[in-house]
Design an enzyme around this catalytic site. Structure first.
Site, PDB file in Angstrom:
ATOM      1  N   GLY A  11      27.164  22.729  31.393  1.00  0.00           N
ATOM      2  CA  GLY A  11      26.297  23.904  31.556  1.00  0.00           C
ATOM      3  C   GLY A  11      24.835  23.498  31.460  1.00  0.00           C
ATOM      4  N   GLY A  14      21.534  25.554  32.914  1.00  0.00           N
ATOM      5  CA  GLY A  14      21.188  26.890  32.442  1.00  0.00           C
ATOM      6  C   GLY A  14      19.895  26.924  31.638  1.00  0.00           C
ATOM      7  CD  GLN A  15      16.968  31.228  28.175  1.00  0.00           C
ATOM      8  OE1 GLN A  15      18.010  31.848  27.940  1.00  0.00           O
ATOM      9  NE2 GLN A  15      15.818  31.522  27.606  1.00  0.00           N
ATOM     10  CE1 TYR A 143      27.846  34.964  25.330  1.00  0.00           C
ATOM     11  CE2 TYR A 143      26.677  36.506  23.911  1.00  0.00           C
ATOM     12  CZ  TYR A 143      26.812  35.242  24.442  1.00  0.00           C
ATOM     13  OH  TYR A 143      25.924  34.255  24.093  1.00  0.00           O
TER      14      TYR A 143
HETATM   15  P1  NAD Z   1      22.958  30.197  31.159  1.00  0.00           P
HETATM   16  O1  NAD Z   1      23.759  31.282  31.784  1.00  0.00           O
HETATM   17  O2  NAD Z   1      21.510  30.126  31.456  1.00  0.00           O
HETATM   18  O3  NAD Z   1      23.584  28.786  31.503  1.00  0.00           O
HETATM   19  C1  NAD Z   1      24.978  28.558  31.521  1.00  0.00           C
HETATM   20  C2  NAD Z   1      25.252  27.458  32.520  1.00  0.00           C
HETATM   21  O4  NAD Z   1      26.672  27.267  32.560  1.00  0.00           O
HETATM   22  C3  NAD Z   1      24.818  27.808  33.966  1.00  0.00           C
HETATM   23  O5  NAD Z   1      24.013  26.785  34.499  1.00  0.00           O
HETATM   24  C4  NAD Z   1      26.124  27.954  34.722  1.00  0.00           C
HETATM   25  O6  NAD Z   1      26.052  27.497  36.075  1.00  0.00           O
HETATM   26  C5  NAD Z   1      27.060  27.068  33.901  1.00  0.00           C
HETATM   27  N1  NAD Z   1      28.465  27.459  34.067  1.00  0.00           N
HETATM   28  C6  NAD Z   1      28.995  28.700  34.135  1.00  0.00           C
HETATM   29  N2  NAD Z   1      30.323  28.634  34.333  1.00  0.00           N
HETATM   30  C7  NAD Z   1      30.625  27.322  34.363  1.00  0.00           C
HETATM   31  C8  NAD Z   1      31.853  26.610  34.543  1.00  0.00           C
HETATM   32  N3  NAD Z   1      33.009  27.267  34.751  1.00  0.00           N
HETATM   33  N4  NAD Z   1      31.816  25.275  34.506  1.00  0.00           N
HETATM   34  C9  NAD Z   1      30.650  24.596  34.324  1.00  0.00           C
HETATM   35  N5  NAD Z   1      29.457  25.214  34.183  1.00  0.00           N
HETATM   36  C10 NAD Z   1      29.461  26.567  34.197  1.00  0.00           C
HETATM   37  O7  NAD Z   1      23.210  30.301  29.586  1.00  0.00           O
HETATM   38  P2  NAD Z   1      22.275  29.767  28.416  1.00  0.00           P
HETATM   39  O8  NAD Z   1      21.350  30.856  28.051  1.00  0.00           O
HETATM   40  O9  NAD Z   1      21.742  28.439  28.742  1.00  0.00           O
HETATM   41  O10 NAD Z   1      23.347  29.676  27.237  1.00  0.00           O
HETATM   42  C11 NAD Z   1      23.995  28.472  26.903  1.00  0.00           C
HETATM   43  C12 NAD Z   1      24.930  28.745  25.734  1.00  0.00           C
HETATM   44  O11 NAD Z   1      24.188  29.262  24.633  1.00  0.00           O
HETATM   45  C13 NAD Z   1      26.028  29.766  26.021  1.00  0.00           C
HETATM   46  O12 NAD Z   1      27.196  29.367  25.369  1.00  0.00           O
HETATM   47  C14 NAD Z   1      25.491  31.025  25.397  1.00  0.00           C
HETATM   48  O13 NAD Z   1      26.517  31.881  24.988  1.00  0.00           O
HETATM   49  C15 NAD Z   1      24.747  30.496  24.212  1.00  0.00           C
HETATM   50  N6  NAD Z   1      23.698  31.406  23.755  1.00  0.00           N
HETATM   51  C16 NAD Z   1      22.594  31.638  24.527  1.00  0.00           C
HETATM   52  C17 NAD Z   1      21.613  32.524  24.066  1.00  0.00           C
HETATM   53  C18 NAD Z   1      20.370  32.813  24.871  1.00  0.00           C
HETATM   54  O14 NAD Z   1      19.590  33.692  24.481  1.00  0.00           O
HETATM   55  N7  NAD Z   1      20.123  32.122  25.970  1.00  0.00           N
HETATM   56  C19 NAD Z   1      21.779  33.167  22.829  1.00  0.00           C
HETATM   57  C20 NAD Z   1      22.937  32.925  22.102  1.00  0.00           C
HETATM   58  C21 NAD Z   1      23.895  32.019  22.550  1.00  0.00           C
HETATM   59  N1  SER Z   2      20.924  36.139  24.357  1.00  0.00           N
HETATM   60  C1  SER Z   2      22.325  36.356  24.414  1.00  0.00           C
HETATM   61  C2  SER Z   2      22.658  37.574  25.194  1.00  0.00           C
HETATM   62  O1  SER Z   2      21.836  38.470  25.212  1.00  0.00           O
HETATM   63  C3  SER Z   2      22.867  36.496  23.026  1.00  0.00           C
HETATM   64  O2  SER Z   2      23.870  35.587  22.866  1.00  0.00           O
HETATM   65  O3  SER Z   2      23.721  37.654  25.750  1.00  0.00           O
END
Ligand code: NAD
Ligand code: SER
Length: 318
Positions: A11, A14-15, A143
């Site tokens: 992943g 992603g962000q 989620y």
């Molecule tokens: P995001 O959606 O920006 O990135 C996720 C990445 O995973 C994407 O690039 C997507 O293409 C990839 N992906 C999706 N399905 C896939 C698959 N089947 N196989 C391989 N890659 C796949 O999410 P993020 O914000 O970078 O979050 C990363 C992690 O952190 C997640 O587990 C999320 O739950 C957790 N998280 C994020 C936040 C936040 O505010 N961004 C807060 C709490 C937890």
């Molecule tokens: N930033 C995330 C969301 O809003 C929290 O895990 O889904």
């Protein structure tokens, strides 16, 4: 820290992954990015990329074995707002994806796994202020349900199979390099882009909806500090509460006005309002502080100043 470890980030586009992978590449020699989608820019140019669908266990096992991977950061997931629109997909990616990673890690030479949880594991019956590490957890989004189950799986693999799994419950993360991935907290990213481009913003959360948030540099540092902490300091194997700032749309708008005095905000709450109302307002992270020394650096105004310096736009910033 052993810089000769080979790290796989799942992943990575992603962000979080797009920034975490680059920081890991500053510290370790071999960091492989993987994702369903292609990397861009510096992420693409700075190292190896493997296209991977984490739901394909054989493909995952092959990448780990052929590259002698010793550490995995598993970030691929479907976030809260997107998950409510497609619960089947969210459950499959968040649950089956994690199970595949846990299994392949235990069946290979992987020594350490990072997997993030979230404030969404809490729900309407959780105390909303200063939410403790251990408390009532009845999440009511797919989620949140998948992440709470994921926490239990991680703890189980630590207890039964001695897999060194480490995790934090990220708050809403704010950053400018890669767009938010479909979360309820994404308004707090969009607000800066709109402030700089148009001087105004319509929030999809109501004005007084407070949520725990964190600036990306703190989140990256928390992740790496936890992963590099001595094993005996990591006592929680479900997931650690971590905290930095808490604010509402009205409060973040006030912070932006310190730098763009004419900034205007209006409110048009949508389905994400209900999700946010069932999450904590603030988080007690004293256990992470005590166990491995967690401490945030950015407060709201420091984050606002940095965001407004970096997001594109013509509106003048004072
Ligand atoms: P995001 O959606 O920006 O990135 C996720 C990445 O995973 C994407 O690039 C997507 O293409 C990839 N992906 C999706 N399905 C896939 C698959 N089947 N196989 C391989 N890659 C796949 O999410 P993020 O914000 O970078 O979050 C990363 C992690 O952190 C997640 O587990 C999320 O739950 C957790 N998280 C994020 C936040 C936040 O505010 N961004 C807060 C709490 C937890
Ligand atoms: N930033 C995330 C969301 O809003 C929290 O895990 O889904």
């Amino acid at each position: 820290m052993n810089t000769s470890d080979t790290i796989l980030v799942i992943g990575a586009c992603g962000q979080i992954g797009s920034e975490l992978t680059l920081e890991l590449r500053n510290r370790y020699k071999n960091v492989i990015a993987s994702d369903l989608k292609e990397p861009e820019g510096e992420l693409k140019d700075s190292g190896q990329f493997e296209r991977l669908d984490v739901l394909n266990k054989n493909q995952l096992a092959e990448i780990i074995s052929k590259n002698n991977v010793t550490q995995v950061y598993h970030l691929a997931a479907i976030l809260s707002a997107t998950g409510e629109k497609n619960p089947e997909l969210a459950w499959r990616v968040n649950m089956k994806g994690l199970r595949n990673v846990l299994d392949v890690c235990t069946e290979s030479d992987v020594k350490k796994l990072f997997w993030p949880s979230t404030i969404a594991v809490f729900g309407p019956t959780t105390p909303r202020t200063n939410t403790p590490q251990w408390t009532v957890m009845e999440p009511n989004t797919i989620y949140g349900i998948s992440k709470q189950a994921g926490e239990r799986w991680c703890d189980y693999y630590w207890q039964k199979k001695k897999l060194d799994v480490r995790s934090v419950r990220y708050p809403g993360l704010i950053s400018y390099k890669t767009p938010g991935g479909g979360g309820t907290t994404d308004y707090a990213i969009d607000i800066y882009f709109e402030a700089k481009k148009h001087g105004k913003f319509t929030s999809f959360l109501a004005e007084n909806t407070r949520l725990p948030m964190m600036y990306m540099p703190d989140a990256i540092r928390a992740t790496i500090e936890l992963m590099e902490a001595p094993i005996e300091k990591v006592k929680v194997r479900s997931s650690y509460n971590i905290s930095a700032v808490s604010f509402s749309p009205k409060e973040i708008a006030a912070s932006i006005r310190k730098f763009i005095p004419e900034f205007e905000i209006s409110y048009a709450p949508d389905f994400r309002q209900k999700i946010a109302e069932n999450w904590p307002e603030s988080i007690d992270d004293s256990v992470a502080q005590k166990d491995w020394g967690w401490k945030p650096e950015y407060d709201m105004d420091a984050m606002t100043k940095d965001m407004l310096e970096h997001v594109p736009g013509e509106v003048e910033v004072h």
